[in-house]
Design an enzyme around this catalytic site. Sequence first.
Site, mmCIF file in Angstrom:
data_model
loop_
_atom_site.group_PDB
_atom_site.id
_atom_site.type_symbol
_atom_site.label_atom_id
_atom_site.label_comp_id
_atom_site.label_asym_id
_atom_site.label_seq_id
_atom_site.Cartn_x
_atom_site.Cartn_y
_atom_site.Cartn_z
ATOM 1 N N PRO A 32 17.607 26.977 -22.951
ATOM 2 C CG PRO A 32 15.557 27.361 -21.916
ATOM 3 C CD PRO A 32 16.501 26.264 -22.309
ATOM 4 C CB THR A 34 17.655 35.634 -21.023
ATOM 5 O OG1 THR A 34 16.382 35.006 -20.925
ATOM 6 C CG2 THR A 34 17.454 37.113 -21.305
ATOM 7 C CD GLN A 109 12.037 29.109 -21.912
ATOM 8 O OE1 GLN A 109 12.459 30.234 -21.703
ATOM 9 N NE2 GLN A 109 12.435 28.048 -21.227
ATOM 10 C CG HIS A 176 10.068 29.959 -18.955
ATOM 11 N ND1 HIS A 176 10.261 29.206 -17.816
ATOM 12 C CD2 HIS A 176 11.121 30.808 -19.005
ATOM 13 C CE1 HIS A 176 11.377 29.595 -17.214
ATOM 14 N NE2 HIS A 176 11.926 30.561 -17.922
ATOM 15 N N GLY A 177 7.291 27.448 -17.628
ATOM 16 C CA GLY A 177 6.551 27.400 -16.369
ATOM 17 C C GLY A 177 7.479 27.266 -15.178
ATOM 18 C CB ALA A 178 10.875 26.814 -14.817
ATOM 19 C CG HIS A 179 13.770 29.179 -13.806
ATOM 20 N ND1 HIS A 179 14.460 29.201 -14.996
ATOM 21 C CD2 HIS A 179 14.000 27.931 -13.300
ATOM 22 C CE1 HIS A 179 15.078 28.057 -15.197
ATOM 23 N NE2 HIS A 179 14.803 27.266 -14.164
ATOM 24 C CE1 TYR A 181 11.544 35.574 -15.011
ATOM 25 C CE2 TYR A 181 12.240 33.358 -15.591
ATOM 26 C CZ TYR A 181 12.553 34.680 -15.294
ATOM 27 O OH TYR A 181 13.856 35.081 -15.273
ATOM 28 N NE ARG A 229 14.246 25.038 -18.591
ATOM 29 C CZ ARG A 229 15.341 25.761 -18.412
ATOM 30 N NH1 ARG A 229 15.270 27.066 -18.270
ATOM 31 N NH2 ARG A 229 16.519 25.186 -18.384
#
Length: 372
Positions: A32, A34, A109, A176-179, A181, A229
């Site tokens: 993914p 953006t 995602q 999206h459970g990363a980075h 957020y 993720r």
Amino acid sequence: MTHQQADRAARSLSRPFGVRGLHVPNRIVMAPMTRQFSPGGVPGPDVAQYYARRAAAGVGLIVTEGTYVDHASAGTSDRVPRFHGDDALAGWSDVVEAVHQAGGKIIPQLWHVGVTRTPGAPPVPDAEPVSPSGLSLQGEPKGRAMTQQDLDDVVAAFATAAADAERLGFDGVELHGAHGYLIDQFLWSSTNRRTDAYGGGVASRARFAAEIVAACRSAVSDSFPLFFRLSQWKMDNYEAKLAETATELDALLAPLAEAGADAFHASTRRYWLPEFDGSDLNFAGWVKKISGRPTVTVGSVGLDGDFFNLFQGRGSGATGIEQLLDRLERDEFDLVAVGRALLADPEWAVKTLTGRTADITSPSGEALKTLH
């Protein structure tokens, strides 16, 4: 790259893979990324063409750019696609149709940015940033801590989006459970200072994520896979750790797997680096070993100089395709996600799968700037 190396790459990456009702012809995933090419949050024909072009060129599974769930504070741009509203969902339906016509598989995602939202930004300018404890990624006060009603609303928004994804014909979803957020803000001790059931130890910090997974699992059919993720690092903190040890990682993953996560997309900055002392397993390798679930590795595949030089037949490629294939062939992980390299060359997959790696176009500066 020698003919023998090219044949090995093609052979290793061409193996089929399946999870629940999803079956893909090879191990290459489009990561993914953006791009902010959806004015008003609606993916248009250009977005459908963008994904379909890569599906037609051999990508086994496409994970879309992050798309906002239906919660006022979920987003921070009116050019990032939404996953709610008739207009946006109609756009996504066209994306799915185009990818399927090209012979590909695609999952969206689903995303909530949490405290990284810029106050006053669209798509809902008056929506306040929300997070576990009202703290920014730097630990400073920002926005507000989420109430139980907020938590319930976000869980429901993810579940609705998952159900809509199946209804539109997608082949699964990724959470999206990363980075850094929202979901990740609950997992990370630096942003989760709650003293209720959603804070404290590793397992408690995973409760919100597990509730989202369970709600999504209940909203879709048994054949519809859920990817999750996760990452240790955050966008502005490359040294951040959700888990300092394999034991802590086990405590985090167990509730997610039990709730119904079918596969984990384990994001690192450089896939070849070991995650914990005493083993050369990377993050995806550890996640697979601990959880027993399939994993996707991602992190500079096709980007670092040694890797690209090896593909062009130059240099020793100490961190290049040989190590990637070594790890894949011993089942350290199951799938390989490629991001910016697929922006630079939409035919990256088919060139790799057919041994034409010398023809791959190098990522440009613009491709390297794309983040997600």
